[in-house]
Structures are given as C-alpha cells and as structure tokens.
Design an enzyme around this catalytic site. Structure first.
Site, PDB file in Angstrom:
ATOM      1  N   ARG A 103      60.010  -4.622  21.387  1.00 13.56           N
ATOM      2  CA  ARG A 103      58.977  -5.619  21.585  1.00 13.56           C
ATOM      3  C   ARG A 103      59.340  -6.507  22.767  1.00 13.56           C
ATOM      4  O   ARG A 103      60.401  -7.126  22.787  1.00 13.56           O
ATOM      5  CB  ARG A 103      58.824  -6.467  20.324  1.00 13.56           C
ATOM      6  CG  ARG A 103      57.513  -7.221  20.296  1.00 13.56           C
ATOM      7  CD  ARG A 103      57.192  -7.620  18.897  1.00 13.56           C
ATOM      8  NE  ARG A 103      57.964  -8.794  18.528  1.00 13.56           N
ATOM      9  CZ  ARG A 103      57.437  -9.864  17.971  1.00 13.56           C
ATOM     10  NH1 ARG A 103      56.152  -9.885  17.687  1.00 13.56           N
ATOM     11  NH2 ARG A 103      58.181 -10.884  17.658  1.00 13.56           N
ATOM     12  N   THR A 107      55.446 -10.733  26.313  1.00  6.83           N
ATOM     13  CA  THR A 107      54.061 -10.350  26.009  1.00  6.83           C
ATOM     14  C   THR A 107      53.872 -10.088  24.511  1.00  6.83           C
ATOM     15  O   THR A 107      52.750 -10.007  24.033  1.00  6.83           O
ATOM     16  CB  THR A 107      53.692  -9.047  26.749  1.00  6.83           C
ATOM     17  OG1 THR A 107      54.551  -8.006  26.247  1.00  6.83           O
ATOM     18  CG2 THR A 107      53.871  -9.165  28.249  1.00  6.83           C
ATOM     19  N   ASP A 199      67.029  -7.623   6.457  1.00  2.00           N
ATOM     20  CA  ASP A 199      66.914  -6.725   7.616  1.00  2.00           C
ATOM     21  C   ASP A 199      67.372  -5.319   7.226  1.00  2.00           C
ATOM     22  O   ASP A 199      68.554  -5.085   6.978  1.00  2.00           O
ATOM     23  CB  ASP A 199      67.758  -7.262   8.780  1.00  2.00           C
ATOM     24  CG  ASP A 199      67.488  -6.486  10.062  1.00  2.00           C
ATOM     25  OD1 ASP A 199      67.672  -5.247  10.067  1.00  2.00           O
ATOM     26  OD2 ASP A 199      67.097  -7.114  11.059  1.00  2.00           O
ATOM     27  N   ASP A 202      70.130  -3.823   9.614  1.00  4.32           N
ATOM     28  CA  ASP A 202      71.462  -4.421   9.403  1.00  4.32           C
ATOM     29  C   ASP A 202      72.051  -3.981   8.073  1.00  4.32           C
ATOM     30  O   ASP A 202      73.249  -3.711   7.980  1.00  4.32           O
ATOM     31  CB  ASP A 202      71.352  -5.956   9.423  1.00  4.32           C
ATOM     32  CG  ASP A 202      71.225  -6.507  10.841  1.00  4.32           C
ATOM     33  OD1 ASP A 202      71.489  -5.744  11.797  1.00  4.32           O
ATOM     34  OD2 ASP A 202      70.853  -7.673  10.977  1.00  4.32           O
TER      35      ASP A 202
HETATM   36  N1  URA Z   1      62.156  -5.616   9.397  1.00  2.00           N
HETATM   37  C1  URA Z   1      63.102  -5.734   8.436  1.00  2.00           C
HETATM   38  O1  URA Z   1      64.129  -5.057   8.492  1.00  2.00           O
HETATM   39  N2  URA Z   1      62.895  -6.590   7.434  1.00  2.00           N
HETATM   40  C2  URA Z   1      61.783  -7.346   7.317  1.00  2.00           C
HETATM   41  O2  URA Z   1      61.643  -8.109   6.362  1.00  2.00           O
HETATM   42  C3  URA Z   1      60.802  -7.211   8.338  1.00  2.00           C
HETATM   43  C4  URA Z   1      61.017  -6.330   9.364  1.00  2.00           C
END
Ligand code: URA
Length: 208
Positions: A103, A107, A199, A202
């Site tokens: 991303r 923009t 995430d 992660d």
């Molecule tokens: N990507 C992720 O890994 N977790 C989220 O909550 C949103 C996007």
C-alpha cells in the site's frame, strides 16, 4: 449476501478460538492457519466440476470421478503464505501464483511489485488466500489483477473478515464468492479487525 459463506463447521469454530488466543505460540498458530485453511478450502471447492472416470478396483469395475478443473492458489503476501501448504497437499495439481502488492502510504492505493502471471489464464478457478479480510484493499486489487489476466472464476478464502472488508469486496466484485470462518465486529482506527487475532503475519512468522 448469497455469495458470502461463513463456515458453521464445529472444527473451524474450535480452531479459530484457539487461533485468536493471545497465548497461542507461532508454531501452533501456523498449524492452526494451515488446518483452518484446509477446512475452508474444502468448503470453497464443493462446486468444482468432475468428469466420469471408470476405475478398476481389485474386485470390479466402478464408476469414478476425477477433477476436471485446474485450481490456482493465490496467497496474498505475506500472511496468506501460511494457507498454501495444507491446501496444496489436498490438491497437489493446483498451481500457486504469487502477486505482490503493497500500500502506497501517500495515495493509500495498492501498488503491484511482483507479478509473474503468464499471458493467458492457466487455471479454471482461483482461490485468493488471506487470513484477514480487513479493509478489503489487497483483496480487491488482487481480484483486479486476476480479472485482467482473464480468470473466469475467483473465490476469496479468508479466516477472519471485518464487515467493512466484506462490504468493500462484495461491492467492488459482486461476482466472486467469499468463504470465511467468521465476520467480526469492526475495524479499529489502525486497520485491525476487532476482536480479530492481532497481526496474522507477525503471529505466524514470529516477528511481532
Ligand atoms: N491484518 C492483520 O494481520 N490483522 C488485522 O487485524 C488486520 C489486517
């Protein structure tokens, strides 16, 4: 939303509960992503076409069936990578195509940085794999790329979706099927799905 399928399978619900747990370590987290992906892909491929295939058993001839359609697995990098392996074991003749998007912070639009798709489509059905359908931006951009490629049937397979992501994706691409394990409450200001699982990249790769 007839093309939005939320799994009701008890195994999926059980495993998603374990996946969400903040105490779940990356190794178990990866196993769960793999297993849930297989279960969701099983549901997402229930409408694949087969052709009659006579087969000889040790006892007699039988009417069998074999898959007629070639499947393309398209993981959204990087969190979608963990969904590939298990599905691929189940469907060893599937092709795996990588499309890299990031991303642009200025923009806020997705920019393609990797795409080695051949000139014409080589598969009948594409399964886009991403554990999290958050804003929907990456999923929409991936469908855009696959449609430009000429893909005829596209399905999105995800684990946790936000209502905002489901709305954005189904409005941008009303013709594609969505298969998810759950639709959560909302997206927060940081773009995380709540309650979600944090995430997903992660937590799989131990980089949190
Ligand atoms: N990507 C992720 O890994 N977790 C989220 O909550 C949103 C996007």
């Amino acid at each position: 939303m007839s093309n939005v399928h939320v799994s009701t399978h008890p195994l999926v619900r059980h495993k998603v509960c374990l996946l969400r747990n903040v105490e779940t370590e990356p190794r178990t987290f990866r196993e769960l992503i793999r297993e849930i992906a297989m279960l969701l892909a099983y549901e997402a491929t229930a409408d694949l076409k087969t052709r009659p295939t006579p087969v000889q058993t040790p006892l007699a001839g039988a009417e069998g069936e074999s898959l007629e359609e070639i499947i393309g697995l398209v993981p959204v990098l990087r969190a979608g990578l963990g969904m590939v392996e298990g599905i691929w074991e189940m469907m060893p003749s599937a092709e795996v195509w990588h499309i890299g998007l990031f991303r642009d912070e200025r923009t806020l639009k997705p920019v393609e940085y990797y795409n080695k798709l051949p000139v014409g489509p080589t598969v009948h059905v594409c399964l886009i794999l991403d554990p999290m359908l958050a804003t929907g931006g990456s999923a929409i951009a991936t469908v855009d790329v696959l449609k430009r490629w000429g893909a005829q049937r596209i399905k999105f397979v995800g684990i946790i979706a936000s209502p905002e992501g489901v709305k954005a994706l189904t409005e941008a691409h009303p013709d594609i099927d969505l298969h998810v394990a759950t639709i959560d409450s909302h997206l927060n200001e940081q773009g995380y799905i709540v309650p979600g699982l944090g995430d997903a990249g992660d937590r799989q790769f131990g980089t949190g």
